[in-house]
Write a protein that holds these residues in place. Structure first.
Motif, PDB file in Angstrom:
ATOM      1  N   PRO A   1     -29.445  50.443  47.555  1.00 54.23           N
ATOM      2  CA  PRO A   1     -28.567  49.671  46.634  1.00 54.23           C
ATOM      3  C   PRO A   1     -28.839  48.696  45.977  1.00 54.23           C
ATOM      4  O   PRO A   1     -28.205  48.160  44.660  1.00 54.23           O
ATOM      5  N   ASP A   2     -29.856  47.795  46.445  1.00 58.34           N
ATOM      6  CA  ASP A   2     -30.159  46.431  45.760  1.00 58.34           C
ATOM      7  C   ASP A   2     -31.285  46.841  44.516  1.00 58.34           C
ATOM      8  O   ASP A   2     -31.660  46.047  43.711  1.00 58.34           O
ATOM      9  N   ALA A   3     -31.641  48.209  44.409  1.00 60.60           N
ATOM     10  CA  ALA A   3     -32.626  48.441  43.268  1.00 60.60           C
ATOM     11  C   ALA A   3     -31.604  48.818  42.127  1.00 60.60           C
ATOM     12  O   ALA A   3     -32.573  49.033  40.855  1.00 60.60           O
ATOM     13  N   HIS A   4     -30.505  48.965  41.949  1.00 55.88           N
ATOM     14  CA  HIS A   4     -29.544  49.213  40.941  1.00 55.88           C
ATOM     15  C   HIS A   4     -30.133  50.286  40.103  1.00 55.88           C
ATOM     16  O   HIS A   4     -30.419  50.079  38.958  1.00 55.88           O
ATOM     17  N   SER A   5     -30.474  51.316  40.827  1.00 60.19           N
ATOM     18  CA  SER A   5     -30.873  52.575  40.006  1.00 60.19           C
ATOM     19  C   SER A   5     -30.219  53.115  38.901  1.00 60.19           C
ATOM     20  O   SER A   5     -30.721  53.824  38.045  1.00 60.19           O
ATOM     21  N   LEU A   6     -28.825  52.715  39.028  1.00 63.86           N
ATOM     22  CA  LEU A   6     -27.990  53.228  38.041  1.00 63.86           C
ATOM     23  C   LEU A   6     -28.473  52.752  36.452  1.00 63.86           C
ATOM     24  O   LEU A   6     -28.228  53.372  35.528  1.00 63.86           O
ATOM     25  N   ILE A   7     -28.595  51.334  36.739  1.00 61.39           N
ATOM     26  CA  ILE A   7     -29.304  50.761  35.565  1.00 61.39           C
ATOM     27  C   ILE A   7     -30.740  51.268  35.174  1.00 61.39           C
ATOM     28  O   ILE A   7     -31.067  51.413  33.963  1.00 61.39           O
ATOM     29  N   LEU A   8     -31.420  50.982  36.252  1.00 64.89           N
ATOM     30  CA  LEU A   8     -32.928  50.808  35.802  1.00 64.89           C
ATOM     31  C   LEU A   8     -33.701  52.357  35.930  1.00 64.89           C
ATOM     32  O   LEU A   8     -34.613  52.531  35.218  1.00 64.89           O
TER      33      LEU A   8
ATOM     34  N   VAL B   1     -33.621  54.680  32.684  1.00 64.38           N
ATOM     35  CA  VAL B   1     -34.593  54.246  31.535  1.00 64.38           C
ATOM     36  C   VAL B   1     -36.150  54.115  31.851  1.00 64.38           C
ATOM     37  O   VAL B   1     -36.882  54.494  31.036  1.00 64.38           O
ATOM     38  N   GLY B   2     -36.215  54.110  33.118  1.00 64.82           N
ATOM     39  CA  GLY B   2     -37.643  54.464  33.776  1.00 64.82           C
ATOM     40  C   GLY B   2     -38.226  55.630  33.544  1.00 64.82           C
ATOM     41  O   GLY B   2     -39.202  55.978  33.165  1.00 64.82           O
ATOM     42  N   ILE B   3     -37.328  56.435  33.761  1.00 63.47           N
ATOM     43  CA  ILE B   3     -37.579  58.045  33.573  1.00 63.47           C
ATOM     44  C   ILE B   3     -37.943  58.331  32.035  1.00 63.47           C
ATOM     45  O   ILE B   3     -38.783  58.864  31.609  1.00 63.47           O
ATOM     46  N   ILE B   4     -37.238  57.757  31.222  1.00 62.98           N
ATOM     47  CA  ILE B   4     -37.540  57.850  29.684  1.00 62.98           C
ATOM     48  C   ILE B   4     -38.595  57.110  29.541  1.00 62.98           C
ATOM     49  O   ILE B   4     -39.401  57.917  28.600  1.00 62.98           O
ATOM     50  N   GLY B   5     -38.854  55.978  29.920  1.00 64.02           N
ATOM     51  CA  GLY B   5     -40.219  55.353  29.801  1.00 64.02           C
ATOM     52  C   GLY B   5     -41.582  56.200  30.132  1.00 64.02           C
ATOM     53  O   GLY B   5     -42.406  56.317  29.478  1.00 64.02           O
ATOM     54  N   LYS B   6     -41.307  56.979  31.329  1.00 68.82           N
ATOM     55  CA  LYS B   6     -42.419  57.863  31.978  1.00 68.82           C
ATOM     56  C   LYS B   6     -42.701  58.970  30.816  1.00 68.82           C
ATOM     57  O   LYS B   6     -43.772  59.313  30.221  1.00 68.82           O
ATOM     58  N   TRP B   7     -41.463  59.574  30.425  1.00 72.01           N
ATOM     59  CA  TRP B   7     -41.575  60.514  29.420  1.00 72.01           C
ATOM     60  C   TRP B   7     -42.170  60.191  27.966  1.00 72.01           C
ATOM     61  O   TRP B   7     -42.976  60.764  27.598  1.00 72.01           O
ATOM     62  N   MET B   8     -41.921  58.846  27.659  1.00 71.94           N
ATOM     63  CA  MET B   8     -42.410  58.446  26.327  1.00 71.94           C
ATOM     64  C   MET B   8     -43.682  57.490  26.557  1.00 71.94           C
ATOM     65  O   MET B   8     -44.043  56.894  25.632  1.00 71.94           O
ATOM     66  N   SER B   9     -44.147  57.498  27.742  1.00 72.02           N
ATOM     67  CA  SER B   9     -45.320  56.345  27.884  1.00 72.02           C
ATOM     68  C   SER B   9     -45.101  54.849  27.386  1.00 72.02           C
ATOM     69  O   SER B   9     -45.967  54.347  27.039  1.00 72.02           O
TER      70      SER B   9
END
Length: 635
Positions: A82-89, A92-100
């Motif tokens: 829960p402290d990772a706040h995955s709903l927010i981050l 975006v991280g998955i999009i970042g991986k997809w778009m490098s």
């Protein structure tokens, strides 16, 4: 009613657009300036503390099997922390991986977007309640660009002591320093994403939910407003339960005002607030279901241990620029000066009773006497003026609504929990009162979240301050506003100067080279100092024994084990701890040597890197070899 419907709530003055732009771009601009000022022999990374390094790791976690940074004993998916706040981050991280896209650019994108939404939601909130554009604009700028008085205190101490470092070290209660309060006491810090995206993004949802609740209460047909209000507070609570608790409390208090109004039927009065509270309750239920997962529940429990209560004196430092003129105008305007004076006296006595700035030890007896005295005075004042209070509550003027919000949030922020609970618990033990009911009460108190509640003071206080200022003549109004911003200038200037001048996030090229080598190695867990940890997390993409602060399971135990690993010559104990935490590598740099680690203490392990005063050892290889030898002998 029709006027409320017709009002254009999407119209924003040019001055506010400039303020929104300043809030949105403040953090990226600071990063850019810090990058320009970084010495040639250093590389700059886009974090100022451990939290930011954690978020950058989370944004990169799609490239790292979605493993949580905090867990070295076992591999846990970051979705379950829960402290990772995955709903927010994580989206975006998955999009970042997809778009490098590199994680610093992703964080900046979250920064700008989150700040923009929150700044707009802040203005929407003020525009909804205050209605007059001039008032809404003033409240918006007070919420963002006013500041506490810690900066003035630091400047005065600097003049008196002649040493800036000594001036900012001054103790400010509960492990805080004046430098800490200088950072925390700035509204721009409370209102932007510079340090904590999980505060500002749910704040945007929370402010929208309360503004829409107010609109729904003023309209005949408000199904859309009620639905969106419930949905907004649902997301605020789901992303960050502590922030949801703030807006849930505000909605509940507002419902009390609706219930006290004489017009309309009872259910019709409270119907909008029931929708909003329903959204809050739905998210709370989801969180309870979420915590039924053992690893999640363990993480939440540990996360709560890192929260702290706000000391009354530093809190006053932070809000004095808004609170003092507000209270002076209230005293000047009200006919009930004695009653208001008694409430202020109650606040002072209660603030002293829970303060670690004023009472610098547990001193349970004195604290209990002062708390009891404040309760007696408050009760007597309320009974004395009960008819006037009931009438004021029935009228439910907006000034009253905001005043109650400010009062209740301050009381909760100063409630005796966390370190305060330890004090009460010790007193109960001393007086042989630690029975089951007392233990249950103390456990219940421990779920109050003070630090986020402190964040909730700024918005209603800014609105209340504007409402009071507009009750005086124009010249006095201008003088008060100019004084607030002039007093704020010292703190804001030192705040930004401190961030820009900070060495955080800067790493020598020699250590950068070592950490890049560490990144190429296959295993995951690294033994290093807490100071080095943030760079290992970000550059090497490894997990560390004390990675992060909030959410680290058994942090106190880990810190003791870290000290034992670095300072003990007991080889068996060393191997036990290495095996316990599944530590794969030791990173030995000057930072580790400062706290007792030596090359000789780890000489039996395989050295795999040795350049420019940085060494890396492979820790588990020796134990793996021993295990293989034992297996061969048995065969």
């Amino acid at each position: 009613m029709s006027e409320v419907k017709a009002k254009n709530y999407f119209r924003v003055p040019k001055s506010v657009w400039l303020g929104i732009a300043a809030a949105s771009l403040a953090s990226p601009l600071l990063h850019f300036i810090r990058w320009l000022l970084t010495p040639d022999e250093y590389a700059y990374y886009f974090f100022l503390n451990q939290d930011l390094a954690d978020w950058l790791y989370i944004l990169q976690s799609p490239n790292n099997d979605f493993l949580s940074i905090h867990d070295v004993e076992k591999d846990i998916s970051i979705w379950l922390r829960p402290d990772a706040h995955s709903l927010i981050l994580l989206p975006v991280g998955i999009i970042g991986k997809w778009m490098s896209i590199p994680s610093p650019f992703l964080l900046i994108a979250i920064d700008i977007t989150g700040n923009f939404c929150c700044a707009y939601a802040t203005y929407f909130f003020f525009q909804t309640f205050l209605e007059e554009e001039q008032k809404a604009v003033a409240a918006f700028f007070l919420a963002y660009f006013s500041s506490g008085i810690a900066g003035l205190i630091v400047l005065l101490r600097w003049i008196m002591l002649g040493d800036f470092d000594l001036a900012v070290i001054g103790w400010a209660g509960e492990n805080h320093s004046l430098s800490y309060e200088l950072m925390e006491g700035n509204m721009v810090s409370w209102s932007t994403i510079l340090f904590r995206p999980y505060y500002v993004i749910p704040r945007a949802f929370g402010l929208l939910s309360i503004a829409l609740l107010y609109r729904a209460s003023q309209m005949e047909l408000a199904a859309k407003e009620k639905s969106f209000s419930a949905l907004c507070i649902f997301f605020a609570t789901l992303i960050h339960p502590q922030s949801g608790l703030i807006y849930g409390a505000m909605a509940a208090l507002f419902m009390l005002f609706l219930m006290l109004r004489e017009r309309e039927t009872f259910l019709k009065k409270i119907n909008p607030a029931l929708w909003t509270l329903g959204g809050f309750g739905s998210a709370a239920i989801l969180w309870k279901l979420y915590q039924r997962i053992p690893d999640v529940n363990e993480a939440v429990t540990e996360y709560l241990k890192r929260m702290y209560n706000a000391d009354s004196v530093p809190l006053l430092f932070a809000i004095a620029t808004l609170l003092v003129p507000t209270m002076l105008i209230i005293l000047r305007k009200t006919r009930e000066k004695i009653f208001v004076g008694l409430i202020i006296l109650v606040g002072v006595i209660y603030g002293v009773s829970v303060s670690e700035w004023i009472i610098r030890d547990y001193n349970v007896g004195l604290r209990v006497i002062l708390i009891t005295l404040s309760i007696i005075i408050f009760g007597a004042a309320v009974i004395w003026k009960r008819e006037w209070l009931i009438e004021s509550l029935r009228k439910a003027h907006l000034e009253t609504v905001f005043a109650v919000w400010v009062f209740v949030i301050i009381i909760v922020a100063l409630s005796p929990h966390h370190d305060g609970i330890k004090m009460i618990k010790q007193g109960a033990i001393d007086f042989a009162l630690m029975d089951a009911p007392v233990q249950a009460v103390l456990s219940a108190l421990s779920v109050i979240y003070a630090a986020p509640f402190r964040l909730g003071i700024v918005i209603p206080l800014s609105a209340l301050c504007v409402m009071m200022i507009w009750q005086v003549n124009e010249k006095v109004r201008q003088l008060v506003l100019m004084t607030i911003f002039f007093v704020s200038l010292g703190s804001l200037s030192l705040y930004y100067a401190g961030i820009i001048d900070s060495t955080a996030g800067r790493l020598s090229f020699s250590e950068k080279k070592a950490m890049e080598f560490l990144r190429t190695l296959p295993k995951k867990n690294v033994l290093c100092s807490s100071r080095t940890s943030q760079f290992i997390i970000q550059i090497s993409m490894k997990k560390t024994l004390v990675g992060g602060i909030a959410g680290v399971l058994n942090l106190d135990e880990r810190l003791k084990d870290l000290e034992a690993l670095f300072t003990s010559d007991d080889k068996l104990e060393q191997q036990r701890l290495i095996k316990k935490y599944r530590l794969d590598y030791l990173y030995l740099s000057p930072a580790e040597k400062e706290i007792g680690a030596t090359e000789a203490r780890f000489s039996s392990y395989k050295k795999i890197y040795d350049q420019d005063d940085v060494m890396i050892f492979e820790l588990r290889q020796e134990m793996d070899d021993e295990q293989s030898n034992k297996t061969e002998k048995r065969q």
